[in-house]
Design a protein around this motif. Structure first.
Motif, PDB file in Angstrom:
ATOM      1  N   UNK A 154      -3.797   8.587  11.923  1.00 27.96           N
ATOM      2  CA  UNK A 154      -2.331   7.468  12.379  1.00 27.96           C
ATOM      3  C   UNK A 154      -1.568   7.652  11.012  1.00 27.96           C
ATOM      4  N   UNK A 155      -0.601   8.574  11.590  1.00 28.91           N
ATOM      5  CA  UNK A 155       0.756   9.051  10.693  1.00 28.91           C
ATOM      6  C   UNK A 155       1.260   7.792   9.907  1.00 28.91           C
ATOM      7  N   UNK A 156       1.649   7.993   8.716  1.00 27.71           N
ATOM      8  CA  UNK A 156       2.187   7.023   7.701  1.00 27.71           C
ATOM      9  C   UNK A 156       4.194   7.192   8.762  1.00 27.71           C
ATOM     10  N   UNK A 157       5.532   6.267   8.551  1.00 32.65           N
ATOM     11  CA  UNK A 157       6.071   6.996   8.925  1.00 32.65           C
ATOM     12  C   UNK A 157       6.839   7.322   8.469  1.00 32.65           C
ATOM     13  N   UNK A 158       6.754   7.940   6.783  1.00 33.57           N
ATOM     14  CA  UNK A 158       7.371   7.410   5.637  1.00 33.57           C
ATOM     15  C   UNK A 158       6.875   9.665   5.727  1.00 33.57           C
ATOM     16  N   UNK A 159       8.102   9.861   4.609  1.00 38.27           N
ATOM     17  CA  UNK A 159       7.955  11.050   4.613  1.00 38.27           C
ATOM     18  C   UNK A 159       8.412  11.176   3.427  1.00 38.27           C
ATOM     19  N   UNK A 160       7.506  12.474   2.280  1.00 41.21           N
ATOM     20  CA  UNK A 160       7.881  12.373   0.856  1.00 41.21           C
ATOM     21  C   UNK A 160       7.891  13.842   0.443  1.00 41.21           C
ATOM     22  N   UNK A 161       8.987  13.140  -0.043  1.00 43.90           N
ATOM     23  CA  UNK A 161       9.451  14.769  -0.492  1.00 43.90           C
ATOM     24  C   UNK A 161       8.871  14.474  -1.954  1.00 43.90           C
ATOM     25  N   UNK A 201       9.839  10.884  -3.590  1.00 41.33           N
ATOM     26  CA  UNK A 201      11.185  10.893  -2.942  1.00 41.33           C
ATOM     27  C   UNK A 201      10.386  10.068  -1.127  1.00 41.33           C
ATOM     28  N   UNK A 202      11.245   8.868  -0.901  1.00 46.81           N
ATOM     29  CA  UNK A 202      10.552   8.878   0.613  1.00 46.81           C
ATOM     30  C   UNK A 202      11.581   8.814   1.232  1.00 46.81           C
ATOM     31  N   UNK A 203      11.504   9.493   2.581  1.00 45.02           N
ATOM     32  CA  UNK A 203      12.595   8.839   4.135  1.00 45.02           C
ATOM     33  C   UNK A 203      11.978   7.822   5.079  1.00 45.02           C
ATOM     34  N   UNK A 204      12.457   6.653   5.623  1.00 43.29           N
ATOM     35  CA  UNK A 204      11.794   6.205   6.280  1.00 43.29           C
ATOM     36  C   UNK A 204      12.170   7.456   8.427  1.00 43.29           C
ATOM     37  N   UNK A 235       9.887   1.733  -2.270  1.00 41.19           N
ATOM     38  CA  UNK A 235       8.690   1.415  -2.503  1.00 41.19           C
ATOM     39  C   UNK A 235       8.998  -0.377  -1.783  1.00 41.19           C
ATOM     40  N   UNK A 236       9.838  -0.541  -1.819  1.00 39.89           N
ATOM     41  CA  UNK A 236       8.927  -2.065  -1.638  1.00 39.89           C
ATOM     42  C   UNK A 236      10.297  -1.997  -0.879  1.00 39.89           C
ATOM     43  N   UNK A 237      11.044  -0.907   0.393  1.00 44.14           N
ATOM     44  CA  UNK A 237      11.475  -0.720   1.216  1.00 44.14           C
ATOM     45  C   UNK A 237      10.198  -0.663   2.496  1.00 44.14           C
ATOM     46  N   UNK A 238       9.320   0.179   1.831  1.00 41.79           N
ATOM     47  CA  UNK A 238       8.404   0.552   3.025  1.00 41.79           C
ATOM     48  C   UNK A 238       7.562  -0.704   2.842  1.00 41.79           C
ATOM     49  N   UNK A 266       6.731  -2.877   6.203  1.00 38.82           N
ATOM     50  CA  UNK A 266       6.254  -2.674   6.846  1.00 38.82           C
ATOM     51  C   UNK A 266       5.351  -1.331   7.364  1.00 38.82           C
ATOM     52  N   UNK A 267       5.970  -0.222   6.408  1.00 39.29           N
ATOM     53  CA  UNK A 267       5.589   0.812   7.089  1.00 39.29           C
ATOM     54  C   UNK A 267       4.561   1.437   6.702  1.00 39.29           C
ATOM     55  N   UNK A 268       3.748   1.006   4.941  1.00 44.70           N
ATOM     56  CA  UNK A 268       2.842   1.147   4.798  1.00 44.70           C
ATOM     57  C   UNK A 268       1.835   0.009   3.392  1.00 44.70           C
ATOM     58  N   UNK A 269       0.855   0.026   2.340  1.00 47.78           N
ATOM     59  CA  UNK A 269       1.149  -0.582   1.167  1.00 47.78           C
ATOM     60  C   UNK A 269       1.060  -0.712   0.176  1.00 47.78           C
ATOM     61  N   UNK A 270       0.700  -1.113  -0.744  1.00 46.08           N
ATOM     62  CA  UNK A 270       1.508  -0.720  -2.321  1.00 46.08           C
ATOM     63  C   UNK A 270       0.262   0.875  -2.607  1.00 46.08           C
ATOM     64  N   UNK A 271      -0.664   0.138  -2.081  1.00 41.08           N
ATOM     65  CA  UNK A 271      -2.081   1.508  -2.890  1.00 41.08           C
ATOM     66  C   UNK A 271      -1.886   2.570  -1.872  1.00 41.08           C
ATOM     67  N   UNK A 272      -1.481   2.417  -0.618  1.00 45.31           N
ATOM     68  CA  UNK A 272      -1.690   3.406   0.049  1.00 45.31           C
ATOM     69  C   UNK A 272      -0.412   4.809  -0.327  1.00 45.31           C
TER      70      UNK A 272
END
Ligand code: TMP
Length: 242
Positions: free
Chosen positions: A90-97, A124-127, A139-142, A146-152
């Protein structure tokens, strides 16, 4: 032992540069690399002959190197010129740069000269949302979206920086500067976090270390020409790795 059949079955997803097929075993998928090139969120499109073959081979080598260095990924094996077998996740809907030098959107956004060496890498993170043009988020947007959780996200950040620490010297040894790259992560059915998607000249900025010649998708974005040739240079250098 059960003989596994990895013949591609139904197309379950088609993106700008890849197709994903189901196989009989629900824990796996086949990813097929196309020759379609795109830029600026699909506004600019073209076919680059052989790009899919080059990216499949390049990404397979990079993922094998990452696995060898302890990074957990979705990659299982390259099956042929265009296809690889991967674990279903299950892919997290965030691009991590990750960025080592200013380039592309960050150079523009922050008014930095392209090529400026960052004293420390940037994360960086992009939705992932084409309609919104993949906006940058924190982080707080993510979490609020509900795109992910802080631990992940914390675990992904550590993993992205580990990938950067592995790939920066690996490319340097091949005479290539890893300027920046984009990753995606997913979770296996048992919750294991894995690096997903691809790492190739489509998703990384790779410059020749001596000349700063662009050997990545900026050749297509910026009409610099010789796109497949540049990707071929990256593949031939990676093939020097033992
Ligand atoms: P950017 O400077 O355009 O934000 O790109 C940062 C890195 O992410 C760069 O290596 C290119 C990669 N990237 C993708 O792989 N897909 C994309 O859709 C975008 C915008 C960037």
């Amino acid at each position: 032992m059960k003989e596994l059949d990895f013949t591609p079955r139904n197309l379950i997803y088609e993106g700008k540069s890849k197709q994903i097929f189901a196989v009989d075993d629900p824990d796996y998928v086949i990813i097929r690399y196309k020759d379609d090139a795109s830029a600026y969120n699909g506004i600019k499109r073209a076919q680059i002959t052989n790009k899919g073959v080059l990216n499949n081979k390049i990404s397979s080598i990079i993922y094998q190197q990452l696995e060898k260095n302890g990074i957990k990924t979705h990659f299982v094996k390259r099956l042929n010129d265009r296809e690889q077998l991967c674990r279903r996740k299950n892919v997290i809907p965030i691009e991590f740069v990750a960025r080592n030098r200013a380039a592309g959107s960050m150079a523009i956004r922050l008014g930095l000269k392209e090529g400026f060496e960052l004293p420390t890498p940037i994360f960086e993170m992009c939705y992932k949302n084409d309609e919104l043009d993949d906006p940058i988020i924190n982080y707080t947007h993510a979490i609020a979206l509900g795109l992910s959780d802080s631990d992940t996200i914390e675990k992904v950040k550590i993993e992205v920086m580990r990938v950067n620490d592995i790939l920066t010297p690996l490319f340097a040894q091949l005479g290539v500067t890893l300027v920046d790259f984009k990753t995606e992560f997913g979770k296996l059915p048992d919750g294991t976090l894995v690096l997903a998607d691809e790492l190739s000249p489509d998703t990384c900025r790779l410059w020749d270390a001596d000349t700063n010649e662009r050997l990545d998708r900026d050749r297509f974005r910026r009409d610099l020409g010789r796109v497949a040739e540049a990707y071929g240079i990256i593949l031939s250098r990676l093939e020097q790795l033992k």
